[in-house]
Scaffold this motif. Structure first.
Motif, PDB file in Angstrom:
ATOM      1  N   UNK A 282       0.833  -1.207   0.000  1.00  0.00           N
ATOM      2  CA  UNK A 282       0.000   0.000   0.000  1.00  0.00           C
ATOM      3  C   UNK A 282       0.864   1.253   0.000  1.00  0.00           C
ATOM      4  N   UNK A 283       1.879   1.306   0.854  1.00  0.00           N
ATOM      5  CA  UNK A 283       2.759   2.462   0.926  1.00  0.00           C
ATOM      6  C   UNK A 283       3.438   2.715  -0.419  1.00  0.00           C
ATOM      7  N   UNK A 284       3.950   1.641  -1.034  1.00  0.00           N
ATOM      8  CA  UNK A 284       4.614   1.785  -2.331  1.00  0.00           C
ATOM      9  C   UNK A 284       3.664   2.365  -3.361  1.00  0.00           C
ATOM     10  N   UNK A 285       2.474   1.807  -3.467  1.00  0.00           N
ATOM     11  CA  UNK A 285       1.548   2.251  -4.503  1.00  0.00           C
ATOM     12  C   UNK A 285       1.006   3.652  -4.218  1.00  0.00           C
ATOM     13  N   UNK A 286       0.768   3.980  -2.969  1.00  0.00           N
ATOM     14  CA  UNK A 286       0.275   5.322  -2.635  1.00  0.00           C
ATOM     15  C   UNK A 286       1.295   6.407  -2.949  1.00  0.00           C
ATOM     16  N   UNK A 287       2.555   6.083  -2.911  1.00  0.00           N
ATOM     17  CA  UNK A 287       3.622   7.055  -3.116  1.00  0.00           C
ATOM     18  C   UNK A 287       4.307   6.942  -4.472  1.00  0.00           C
ATOM     19  N   UNK A 288       3.832   6.051  -5.314  1.00  0.00           N
ATOM     20  CA  UNK A 288       4.506   5.780  -6.585  1.00  0.00           C
ATOM     21  C   UNK A 288       4.571   7.013  -7.495  1.00  0.00           C
ATOM     22  N   UNK A 289       3.477   7.734  -7.626  1.00  0.00           N
ATOM     23  CA  UNK A 289       3.478   8.913  -8.506  1.00  0.00           C
ATOM     24  C   UNK A 289       4.517   9.934  -8.025  1.00  0.00           C
ATOM     25  N   UNK A 290       4.520  10.218  -6.731  1.00  0.00           N
ATOM     26  CA  UNK A 290       5.468  11.184  -6.179  1.00  0.00           C
ATOM     27  C   UNK A 290       6.910  10.698  -6.298  1.00  0.00           C
ATOM     28  N   UNK A 291       7.102   9.389  -6.392  1.00  0.00           N
ATOM     29  CA  UNK A 291       8.439   8.818  -6.514  1.00  0.00           C
ATOM     30  C   UNK A 291       8.885   8.631  -7.957  1.00  0.00           C
ATOM     31  N   UNK A 292       8.140   9.216  -8.905  1.00  0.00           N
ATOM     32  CA  UNK A 292       8.594   9.249 -10.291  1.00  0.00           C
ATOM     33  C   UNK A 292       8.132   8.110 -11.180  1.00  0.00           C
TER      34      UNK A 292
END
Length: 164
Positions: A46-56
């Motif tokens: 969940x953390x990875x997918x929620x932050x994926x856009x912000x992480x490029x």
């Protein structure tokens, strides 16, 4: 250029996932590969997918077998395009994973490729990124032409062998 995230439910999926990584590498698309389980590490997934856009990241690929909830759980936590790779298993030959990946509820789409179709998952991710990247679109066009030429070469070879 945006990155592609490849998430697999188990390290045993690596032989299949490697084909996606190789395809992305050939197209010079940056990517990351992670092992997150929808069932055993749901918070990390969940953390990875929620932050994926912000992480490029510009697209995500999720590979899982059996119950194959990974792509759906990733898609539930992002609006980035998610591409599911159903992984073949020993019991139902991947049909269970295919159905679990493709049968998503309205509002949480997951694009799904063939069972063990990692190369196509990478190519679909590349096509998504190429919408806004003319250089990548050109590489994809060149790959299509090269693939077509390989088939035509095989056609010429068959005809020549039949003439012998």
């Amino acid at each position: 250029m945006k990155k592609v995230g490849i998430i697999m439910g188990s390290d045993s999926d690596l032989p299949i996932v490697r084909k996606a990584a190789q395809q992305l590498r050939q197209l010079d698309i940056p990517f990351e590969v992670h092992v997150y389980s929808a069932h055993r590490t749901p918070e990390e997934a969940r953390f990875f997918s929620q932050n994926a856009r912000e992480n490029g990241f510009g697209a995500l690929i999720a590979a899982a077998g059996m119950a194959a909830h990974l792509a759906g759980s990733i898609a539930a936590n992002t609006t980035l395009p998610v591409i599911g790779i159903p992984i073949s298993g020993s019991r139902l030959d991947g049909l269970d994973a295919l159905l679990s990946t493709v049968q998503m509820p309205t509002g949480i789409p997951v694009a799904t490729v063939a069972i063990d179709g990692a190369a196509n998952a990478a190519l679909l991710a590349a096509q998504i990124l190429a919408v806004e990247d003319p250089a990548l679109a050109k590489k994809l066009d060149e790959k299509r032409r090269a693939d077509a030429e390989k088939v035509l070469e095989k056609d010429r070879d068959i005809l020549a062998r039949l003439d012998d």
